[in-house]
Design a protein around this motif. Structure first.
Motif, PDB file in Angstrom:
ATOM      1  N   GLN A 116       0.823  -1.206   0.000  1.00 32.12           N
ATOM      2  CA  GLN A 116       0.000   0.000   0.000  1.00 32.12           C
ATOM      3  C   GLN A 116       0.861   1.261   0.000  1.00 32.12           C
ATOM      4  OE1 GLN A 116      -3.012   0.123   3.074  1.00 32.12           O
ATOM      5  NE2 GLN A 116      -3.329   2.302   2.845  1.00 32.12           N
ATOM      6  N   MET A 117       1.890   1.288   0.846  1.00 30.12           N
ATOM      7  CA  MET A 117       2.745   2.466   0.929  1.00 30.12           C
ATOM      8  C   MET A 117       3.620   2.588  -0.317  1.00 30.12           C
ATOM      9  SD  MET A 117       3.318   5.093   2.778  1.00 30.12           S
ATOM     10  CE  MET A 117       2.670   4.660   4.391  1.00 30.12           C
ATOM     11  N   CYS A 118       4.136   1.464  -0.801  1.00 33.29           N
ATOM     12  CA  CYS A 118       4.964   1.500  -1.998  1.00 33.29           C
ATOM     13  C   CYS A 118       4.167   2.017  -3.197  1.00 33.29           C
ATOM     14  CB  CYS A 118       5.521   0.105  -2.308  1.00 33.29           C
ATOM     15  SG  CYS A 118       6.746  -0.497  -1.110  1.00 33.29           S
ATOM     16  N   MET A 119       2.935   1.556  -3.320  1.00 34.57           N
ATOM     17  CA  MET A 119       2.098   1.991  -4.436  1.00 34.57           C
ATOM     18  C   MET A 119       1.782   3.483  -4.338  1.00 34.57           C
ATOM     19  SD  MET A 119      -1.544   0.384  -5.723  1.00 34.57           S
ATOM     20  CE  MET A 119      -0.802  -1.244  -5.722  1.00 34.57           C
ATOM     21  N   ALA A 120       1.503   3.948  -3.114  1.00 30.62           N
ATOM     22  CA  ALA A 120       1.199   5.369  -2.916  1.00 30.62           C
ATOM     23  C   ALA A 120       2.390   6.237  -3.326  1.00 30.62           C
ATOM     24  CB  ALA A 120       0.823   5.623  -1.464  1.00 30.62           C
ATOM     25  N   LEU A 121       3.583   5.823  -2.947  1.00 31.87           N
ATOM     26  CA  LEU A 121       4.782   6.583  -3.299  1.00 31.87           C
ATOM     27  C   LEU A 121       5.042   6.552  -4.799  1.00 31.87           C
ATOM     28  CD1 LEU A 121       7.003   5.458  -0.301  1.00 31.87           C
ATOM     29  CD2 LEU A 121       6.393   7.829  -0.821  1.00 31.87           C
ATOM     30  N   GLU A 122       4.850   5.391  -5.408  1.00 34.92           N
ATOM     31  CA  GLU A 122       5.082   5.281  -6.846  1.00 34.92           C
ATOM     32  C   GLU A 122       4.060   6.095  -7.629  1.00 34.92           C
ATOM     33  OE1 GLU A 122       5.134   1.054  -7.291  1.00 34.92           O
ATOM     34  OE2 GLU A 122       7.013   0.880  -6.147  1.00 34.92           O
ATOM     35  N   ASN A 123       2.845   6.203  -7.107  1.00 35.63           N
ATOM     36  CA  ASN A 123       1.822   7.031  -7.755  1.00 35.63           C
ATOM     37  C   ASN A 123       2.174   8.512  -7.693  1.00 35.63           C
ATOM     38  OD1 ASN A 123       0.247   4.860  -8.498  1.00 35.63           O
ATOM     39  ND2 ASN A 123      -1.099   4.987  -6.705  1.00 35.63           N
ATOM     40  N   MET A 124       3.061   8.869  -6.765  1.00 35.89           N
ATOM     41  CA  MET A 124       3.521  10.254  -6.659  1.00 35.89           C
ATOM     42  C   MET A 124       4.843  10.452  -7.399  1.00 35.89           C
ATOM     43  SD  MET A 124       2.561  11.093  -2.682  1.00 35.89           S
ATOM     44  CE  MET A 124       2.990  12.835  -2.847  1.00 35.89           C
ATOM     45  N   ASN A 125       5.193   9.460  -8.218  1.00 35.65           N
ATOM     46  CA  ASN A 125       6.418   9.500  -9.032  1.00 35.65           C
ATOM     47  C   ASN A 125       7.701   9.371  -8.223  1.00 35.65           C
ATOM     48  OD1 ASN A 125       4.896   9.723 -11.334  1.00 35.65           O
ATOM     49  ND2 ASN A 125       5.243  11.909 -11.627  1.00 35.65           N
ATOM     50  N   ALA A 126       7.598   8.856  -7.013  1.00 36.76           N
ATOM     51  CA  ALA A 126       8.812   8.536  -6.262  1.00 36.76           C
ATOM     52  C   ALA A 126       9.400   7.246  -6.824  1.00 36.76           C
ATOM     53  CB  ALA A 126       8.484   8.365  -4.781  1.00 36.76           C
ATOM     54  N   ARG A 127      10.720   7.112  -6.696  1.00 34.01           N
ATOM     55  CA  ARG A 127      11.373   5.907  -7.194  1.00 34.01           C
ATOM     56  C   ARG A 127      12.278   5.323  -6.114  1.00 34.01           C
ATOM     57  NH1 ARG A 127      16.698   7.148  -8.599  1.00 34.01           N
ATOM     58  NH2 ARG A 127      17.159   9.385  -8.675  1.00 34.01           N
ATOM     59  N   VAL A 128      12.382   4.008  -6.109  1.00 31.74           N
ATOM     60  CA  VAL A 128      13.313   3.354  -5.189  1.00 31.74           C
ATOM     61  C   VAL A 128      14.733   3.653  -5.668  1.00 31.74           C
ATOM     62  CG1 VAL A 128      14.152   1.163  -4.275  1.00 31.74           C
ATOM     63  CG2 VAL A 128      11.694   1.511  -4.621  1.00 31.74           C
ATOM     64  N   TYR A 129      15.553   4.217  -4.795  1.00 32.49           N
ATOM     65  CA  TYR A 129      16.912   4.507  -5.215  1.00 32.49           C
ATOM     66  C   TYR A 129      17.973   3.925  -4.276  1.00 32.49           C
ATOM     67  CZ  TYR A 129      18.217   8.255  -1.901  1.00 32.49           C
ATOM     68  OH  TYR A 129      18.566   8.969  -0.780  1.00 32.49           O
ATOM     69  N   LYS A 130      17.530   3.370  -3.143  1.00 29.92           N
ATOM     70  CA  LYS A 130      18.444   2.664  -2.247  1.00 29.92           C
ATOM     71  C   LYS A 130      17.702   1.488  -1.615  1.00 29.92           C
ATOM     72  CE  LYS A 130      21.690   6.319  -0.945  1.00 29.92           C
ATOM     73  NZ  LYS A 130      22.356   7.032   0.175  1.00 29.92           N
ATOM     74  N   LYS A 131      18.448   0.431  -1.327  1.00 27.55           N
ATOM     75  CA  LYS A 131      17.882  -0.717  -0.628  1.00 27.55           C
ATOM     76  C   LYS A 131      18.795  -1.111   0.532  1.00 27.55           C
ATOM     77  CE  LYS A 131      15.344  -2.828  -4.485  1.00 27.55           C
ATOM     78  NZ  LYS A 131      15.129  -4.067  -5.278  1.00 27.55           N
ATOM     79  N   TYR A 132      18.154  -1.591   1.582  1.00 25.75           N
ATOM     80  CA  TYR A 132      18.864  -1.993   2.794  1.00 25.75           C
ATOM     81  C   TYR A 132      18.385  -3.388   3.196  1.00 25.75           C
ATOM     82  CZ  TYR A 132      19.608   3.060   2.962  1.00 25.75           C
ATOM     83  OH  TYR A 132      19.937   4.355   2.653  1.00 25.75           O
ATOM     84  N   ARG A 133      19.195  -4.079   3.986  1.00 26.46           N
ATOM     85  CA  ARG A 133      18.834  -5.456   4.357  1.00 26.46           C
ATOM     86  C   ARG A 133      19.111  -5.716   5.825  1.00 26.46           C
ATOM     87  NH1 ARG A 133      20.344  -9.857   0.125  1.00 26.46           N
ATOM     88  NH2 ARG A 133      18.524  -8.793  -0.765  1.00 26.46           N
TER      89      ARG A 133
END
Length: 372
Positions: free
Chosen positions: A349-366
């Protein structure tokens, strides 16, 4: 020969805090943690230590520090999740599997007295603080309160038998790339919420302590189903809020209120790492304090840290109002970049909301785990 020494006095604690500064001295993307803040966090006066335990270790090769680690028993986490896990954190090392194996063995030996069966990390001390290792995009400095590490950390941990527990995502907005639809619809969302007696407003710094206590209740309820979550005690939340208050912009710290009850909140802070990156070895004195104070108005990026709404109030437009208000402030202050972090990879839900605002994943952590 590598020797592991427990941290047991002021001198070794100083060495523990300072080791990353030496390790990353030639890395242009490294941001030093403030010495006083780290000393406070590791001190037994910090609220974490009232309910849980931690033990710190240094690895030496001769007289030189070559690694550090903390073993952590978070009793509140185990009680909340009905598990018996231990954590490791404050993990920094040279690129040497022998050093890593010895540090991890020391943590496992210390944790064995508590009969833990799983080791998770890195977490400093939980997911409420800085956690995880960076696994993608090592070419930019971290935003405030986010980790940074050499790429080899992940190889060393995997070679030590650790596997993925969960990945965390950082999304990025740029000044000209975000979708302004949420901003345009803000007024309509506010009217719809008002018809249900819900308002979105900035936090009232005049009643800061009272507001913080109400927000802490929302935090512990709104995030309770997130993987790895552990509720914060009142003292822990107050302690964190006291530190953030120094850089808090009320227009970036929003609450949603239903008939006087706070039912959601959103928090963003100026990316003070723009300043901290130039404060040598995290020392505010004698000149660092001036760099910090004079630099606050020059910050051109912001980190969206938290956005949570009680379950029964979700999908009503509260979250959209939070984002819209933050983006308005972003534009008003002529910011260049915003980071929304961190987001669980399975939080669709949060990922989709951000992507709908044209945000992009630019870093990943583990965050890693291993049965012990």
């Amino acid at each position: 020969m590598i020797k592991i020494i427990p941290v047991e006095d002021k001198k070794s604690l100083k060495a523990f805090i300072d080791f990353p500064h030496s390790l990353y001295k030639d890395d242009k993307n490294y941001v030093p943690e403030l010495f006083l803040a780290q000393k406070d966090l590791l001190s037994h006066k910090h609220p974490f230590h009232s309910h849980s335990k931690a033990k710190y270790f240094l690895a030496y090769e001769g007289s030189e520090v070559v690694g550090r680690i903390a073993g952590i028993l978070n009793n509140n986490y185990n009680q909340f999740t009905n598990t018996n896990a231990g954590f490791f954190g404050f993990f920094d090392t040279i690129n040497d599997s022998v050093v890593v194996d010895l540090l991890l063995q020391e943590v496992k030996t210390w944790l064995s007295q508590f009969k833990v069966n799983t080791l998770l990390g890195p977490c400093n001390f939980s997911t409420n603080e800085t956690c995880a290792t960076l696994i993608e995009n090592f070419d930019e400095p971290p935003f405030a309160m986010m980790p940074y590490n050499f790429p080899y950390y992940n190889t060393l941990l995997e070679n030590a038998g650790f596997v993925k527990n969960v990945d965390l995502l950082a999304y990025r907005f740029d000044e000209n790339s975000y979708n302004e639809k949420a901003v345009r619809l803000k007024s309509a969302f506010e009217k719809r919420l008002a018809s249900k007696n819900i308002i979105v407003r900035p936090i009232d710094k005049r009643r800061f302590a009272e507001e913080v206590d109400k927000v802490s209740e929302v935090y512990n309820q709104a995030w309770d189903k997130n993987l790895g979550f552990v509720p914060m005690t009142k003292d822990e939340f107050r302690h964190m809020a006291k530190d953030l208050k120094q850089v808090l912009d009320p227009q970036y710290c929003l609450v949603a209120e239903h008939e006087g009850r706070i039912i959601g909140f959103g928090l963003a802070i100026p990316n003070i790492n723009e300043i901290l990156i130039n404060i040598k070895r995290g020392r505010l004195f004698p000149t660092g304090i001036f760099k910090l104070l004079l630099g606050l108005k020059k910050i051109r990026s912001v980190r969206i840290i938290a956005l949570g709404v009680l379950e029964e109030y979700r999908k009503m437009g509260v979250e959209a109002c939070f984002y819209a208000s933050m983006m308005e402030r972003f534009k008003e202050l002529k910011m260049k970049t915003a980071e929304a972090s961190w987001i669980l990879e399975n939080n669709q839900q949060m990922c989709m909301a951000l992507e709908n605002m044209n945000a992009r994943v630019y870093k990943k952590y583990r965050i890693y785990e291993k049965s012990i």
